[in-house]
Every structure is written in C-alpha cells, then in structure tokens.
Design an enzyme around this catalytic site. Structure first.
Site, PDB file in Angstrom:
ATOM      1  N   ASP A 211      21.169 -66.754  -2.460  1.00 56.36           N
ATOM      2  CA  ASP A 211      20.768 -65.481  -3.065  1.00 56.36           C
ATOM      3  C   ASP A 211      22.003 -64.728  -3.548  1.00 56.36           C
ATOM      4  O   ASP A 211      22.069 -63.506  -3.483  1.00 56.36           O
ATOM      5  CB  ASP A 211      19.989 -64.644  -2.045  1.00 56.36           C
ATOM      6  CG  ASP A 211      19.203 -63.510  -2.694  1.00 56.36           C
ATOM      7  OD1 ASP A 211      18.818 -63.649  -3.867  1.00 56.36           O
ATOM      8  OD2 ASP A 211      18.982 -62.483  -2.029  1.00 56.36           O
ATOM      9  N   ASP A 228      25.329 -60.906   3.539  1.00 56.51           N
ATOM     10  CA  ASP A 228      23.901 -61.245   3.454  1.00 56.51           C
ATOM     11  C   ASP A 228      23.706 -62.759   3.422  1.00 56.51           C
ATOM     12  O   ASP A 228      23.360 -63.344   2.391  1.00 56.51           O
ATOM     13  CB  ASP A 228      23.248 -60.597   2.226  1.00 56.51           C
ATOM     14  CG  ASP A 228      23.168 -59.090   2.348  1.00 56.51           C
ATOM     15  OD1 ASP A 228      23.229 -58.582   3.487  1.00 56.51           O
ATOM     16  OD2 ASP A 228      23.051 -58.410   1.315  1.00 56.51           O
TER      17      ASP A 228
END
Length: 277
Positions: A211, A228
């Site tokens: 991502d 993340d």
C-alpha cells in the site's frame, strides 16, 4: 554507630512506586507485562525506557484511520529518563473495518482454527482477533525490516492491539509526509532515490509494502522513513503479490512524475523483480 551493612539500601524503584501513582491520562508502563518476544530487537536503543517505575502519559492523537489510530504517549520515570513514542492502536469490532485483510493475508497461516473461522465469518470476536493479529503483523514486519537496516520506526513493543514504536518527528510534531514535499526535480531526486532503495530492500526480503504511497512515507530532516506496514505482502506466496508490488511502483512513480521528476514504473518493477529473484 551502625556498620555499613546495617545502613538502609537505597532502592530507586521502591521509592518511585512508593511516592508516585498514575494520574489522569496515565498508566504504569506496560513494558514489564509483556514477554521478550513482544519487545523490539536487541540491542535496545539507548532511548528505550525499560524501567518498571515508568509511567505512560497520553499526549494526544496524531492520526486517525479506518483500522487504527495513532496516539502520542510519553514513557518516563518520574524525575528521570523520558521518551515520546507513537502508540498505534488497532480498533475493536465496534469501530474498525478490516475488509482488506483477506487479500493481504493470502499465504499466511493462522494456527488457531477457531480464530481462523471467526475471522472468516467476520464475527465480533473475529474482528477483535483481526485487530490483534494486524498489530502483531506490523510489529513483526518492523522487527524484520529494522534488523535488515531499512528506515522504519524502531518497534518498541506490542501488547494486544497496541503497537508502541519510535516517534518520527521533533518534540511532539510528526515528520511531514512525502506528499507534502515540493521542489524541483533535482531537489526531489534524493528523496526518490531513497524511496527506490527502500523498495529494493523490501524486494530483497521477498516482500512488498502492499500500500505504498507518498502518504506513508515520512521525510525527517531529509531522510525518508516508511510507515504503515501491517499489510506487508509476501510476494511469492500471495497470489496478488506481483500485482501489489507493481501497484507500489505505479503509486510512487505517479507522484514523482507529477512533481516533474521522470519515473518509469515498469522499469522500477523490473528492477525489483530482479532483486527478488
């Protein structure tokens, strides 16, 4: 006169426990409540506070998201060592949305069949399991990448659905995202080179971010740090691994190209696949 052996022994931990109690927005440090496998890789950085006499003090929220919120906490011994940490807390079943997890976790096993069935059904219990599972997945990803020398926040500990890690920023101000950077192509090139090197490092480990975008790359005093990472994808074992690796390349190259720095996602993708195999 008493002999030296009769003199009282000074115990700073007993003193701290005896004279201090957690106040509003505070708790005792959770460091002592977790197992060694739930702590960051050794050797611990000098700034990590391991004292049982430390308090965790809530300082505020940094970022909210669909699946987790990031808070600031100060872990400090009264009158002694202190550090500001990022506390990423994955949400429980009443507020979180883990709809993406099945795609990202293809190829990963789950030992407990009851938990596996609950996650598959999307039950309240299963969503609670997912929150904890993703916290541990990100912790393990950070441990692995930190040990490989990649620029990620140092993972201090994981406890249930809460992940404590190094805070990337100054004071209580988080480092800006890559998306906030502006400049000429020549000024942005050092950042681009760092991002590609991060992607190379991930490829050498056989994984893709899954991502990656300018919104989960921080720039701290000219150094790019990737964040993340709960959905870190094992490219070979995940049926969508190559697609997600390519998507990372497209996301990165699209942003840099819009800033005037030419970037070919196909060329970057080919380079990463070569690194991987």
């Amino acid at each position: 006169m008493s002999s030296s052996s009769d003199a009282p022994i000074f115990d700073p931990f007993a003193l701290a426990f005896g004279t201090h109690e957690p106040g509003d927005g505070q708790r005792w440090s959770t460091w002592g409540a977790i197992t060694p496998s739930e702590r960051g890789p050794r050797p611990y950085p000098d700034w990590v506070v391991t004292s049982a006499a430390a308090f965790d003090t809530e300082l505020g929220i940094v970022k909210t998201g669909k699946e987790a919120d990031v808070f600031l906490i100060e872990r400090a011994v009264p009158g002694g060592q202190a550090v500001v940490l990022a506390a990423k807390r994955y949400r429980g079943p009443e507020t979180s949305d883990f709809h993406r997890s099945s795609r990202y976790t293809e190829g990963r096993g789950m030992r407990n069949t009851r938990d596996s069935r609950a996650v598959a059904r999307g039950s309240s219990y299963g969503r609670s399991v997912s929150a904890i599972r993703w916290a541990y997945a990100e912790f393990e990803a950070l441990r692995t990448l930190y040990a490989r020398g990649l620029p990620v926040p140092y993972p201090v500990q994981v406890n249930g659905s809460e992940l404590l890690m190094e805070f990337i920023g100054d004071g209580q101000t988080a480092a800006p995202r890559l998306a906030a950077q502006r400049g000429t192509a020549s000024e942005l090139y050092p950042l681009y080179a760092q991002v590609v090197e991060i992607m190379r490092g991930l490829a050498r480990a056989g994984v893709a971010h899954g991502d990656l975008s300018p919104y989960n790359l921080l720039v701290h005093h000219g150094r790019v740090v990737v964040i993340d990472l709960p959905q870190l994808v094992e490219v070979v074992s995940n049926p969508d691994g190559m697609d997600m690796l390519y998507r990372d390349c497209v996301n990165v190259c699209t942003w840099f190209s819009r800033q005037g720095l030419g970037c070919d996602p196909d060329a970057v993708f080919a380079e990463l696949v070569a690194e991987m195999f």
